[in-house]
Design a protein around this motif. Sequence first.
Motif, short mmCIF file in Angstrom:
data_model
loop_
_atom_site.label_atom_id
_atom_site.label_comp_id
_atom_site.label_asym_id
_atom_site.label_seq_id
_atom_site.Cartn_x
_atom_site.Cartn_y
_atom_site.Cartn_z
N ARG A 25 0.83 -1.21 0.00
CA ARG A 25 0.00 0.00 0.00
C ARG A 25 0.87 1.27 0.00
N THR A 26 1.94 1.24 0.77
CA THR A 26 2.84 2.40 0.82
C THR A 26 3.48 2.63 -0.54
N ARG A 27 3.91 1.55 -1.18
CA ARG A 27 4.52 1.67 -2.51
C ARG A 27 3.49 2.18 -3.53
N LEU A 28 2.26 1.69 -3.45
CA LEU A 28 1.19 2.14 -4.35
C LEU A 28 0.91 3.63 -4.13
N LEU A 29 0.82 4.05 -2.87
CA LEU A 29 0.59 5.47 -2.58
C LEU A 29 1.75 6.31 -3.10
N GLY A 30 2.97 5.83 -2.94
CA GLY A 30 4.13 6.54 -3.46
C GLY A 30 4.08 6.68 -4.96
N THR A 31 3.65 5.62 -5.64
CA THR A 31 3.53 5.65 -7.10
C THR A 31 2.46 6.65 -7.53
N LEU A 32 1.33 6.63 -6.84
CA LEU A 32 0.25 7.57 -7.18
C LEU A 32 0.67 9.02 -6.93
N LEU A 33 1.35 9.27 -5.82
CA LEU A 33 1.83 10.63 -5.54
C LEU A 33 2.84 11.08 -6.59
N THR A 34 3.72 10.19 -6.98
CA THR A 34 4.71 10.52 -8.00
C THR A 34 4.04 10.85 -9.33
N ALA A 35 3.07 10.02 -9.72
CA ALA A 35 2.36 10.26 -10.98
C ALA A 35 1.58 11.58 -10.92
N LEU A 36 0.90 11.82 -9.81
CA LEU A 36 0.15 13.07 -9.66
C LEU A 36 1.09 14.27 -9.68
N GLY A 37 2.22 14.14 -9.02
CA GLY A 37 3.21 15.23 -9.01
C GLY A 37 3.75 15.53 -10.39
N LEU A 38 4.04 14.49 -11.15
CA LEU A 38 4.52 14.69 -12.53
C LEU A 38 3.45 15.38 -13.37
N LEU A 39 2.21 14.95 -13.21
CA LEU A 39 1.10 15.56 -13.95
C LEU A 39 0.97 17.04 -13.60
N MET A 40 1.06 17.36 -12.31
CA MET A 40 0.94 18.75 -11.86
C MET A 40 2.10 19.60 -12.40
N ALA A 41 3.31 19.06 -12.32
CA ALA A 41 4.47 19.82 -12.79
C ALA A 41 4.40 20.08 -14.30
N VAL A 42 4.02 19.06 -15.04
CA VAL A 42 3.89 19.22 -16.50
C VAL A 42 2.78 20.22 -16.82
N ALA A 43 1.65 20.13 -16.10
CA ALA A 43 0.55 21.07 -16.33
C ALA A 43 0.99 22.50 -16.01
N GLY A 44 1.76 22.69 -14.95
CA GLY A 44 2.24 24.03 -14.61
C GLY A 44 3.17 24.59 -15.67
N ILE A 45 4.06 23.75 -16.17
CA ILE A 45 5.00 24.19 -17.22
C ILE A 45 4.23 24.52 -18.50
N ALA A 46 3.26 23.66 -18.84
CA ALA A 46 2.45 23.92 -20.04
C ALA A 46 1.64 25.21 -19.89
N THR A 47 1.15 25.46 -18.68
CA THR A 47 0.39 26.69 -18.44
C THR A 47 1.28 27.91 -18.61
N MET A 48 2.49 27.86 -18.09
CA MET A 48 3.42 28.98 -18.27
C MET A 48 3.69 29.22 -19.75
#
Length: 156
Positions: A25-48
């Motif tokens: 479960r901890t590994r799955l949560l880490g994977t989900l957080l990583t994927a969400l973080g990458l999505l947010m960072a890419v969205a922020g860069i695309a927005t800029m």
Amino acid sequence: MSADVAPAAAHTAAAPTTPPRTAHRTRLLGTLLTALGLLMAVAGIATMGGIAQGLAQEEITVSENAAAFAGQPVVTPWAAWAQAEVIRADLSEMTGGLTYAEMDREDPQRAAVATGTFLRASLITSVIAFGVALTLVGIGTGFVLGGLGLRSAATA
């Protein structure tokens, strides 16, 4: 009595193990957080990039009387801020320090001041949008680091 103490001490000295289900479960949560973080960072860069592109399409150039960035195209938050400050100073000079709301309704300059105020507000809005996009990149980066940390902790 020493026989009773020795087994208990040996038992407490053993390293605790993480149950496999909790580690999964901890590994799955880490994977989900990583994927969400990458999505947010890419969205922020695309927005800029989108904000910069929108500003570039307007073909605005920072006025020559600006304190900084004079003559440069307005495609960055600092150039937009510099041009907004030029507009503020020009409007203040034009009206003798009066704001649009303080001007007489019959003042012939009122329409020009309204337009200038709108342009200034639009430039400041783009500065804020750049800031929000950068915040999204920062939060996304934090999520990525947190997610990688959780994944690492799950395998340790």
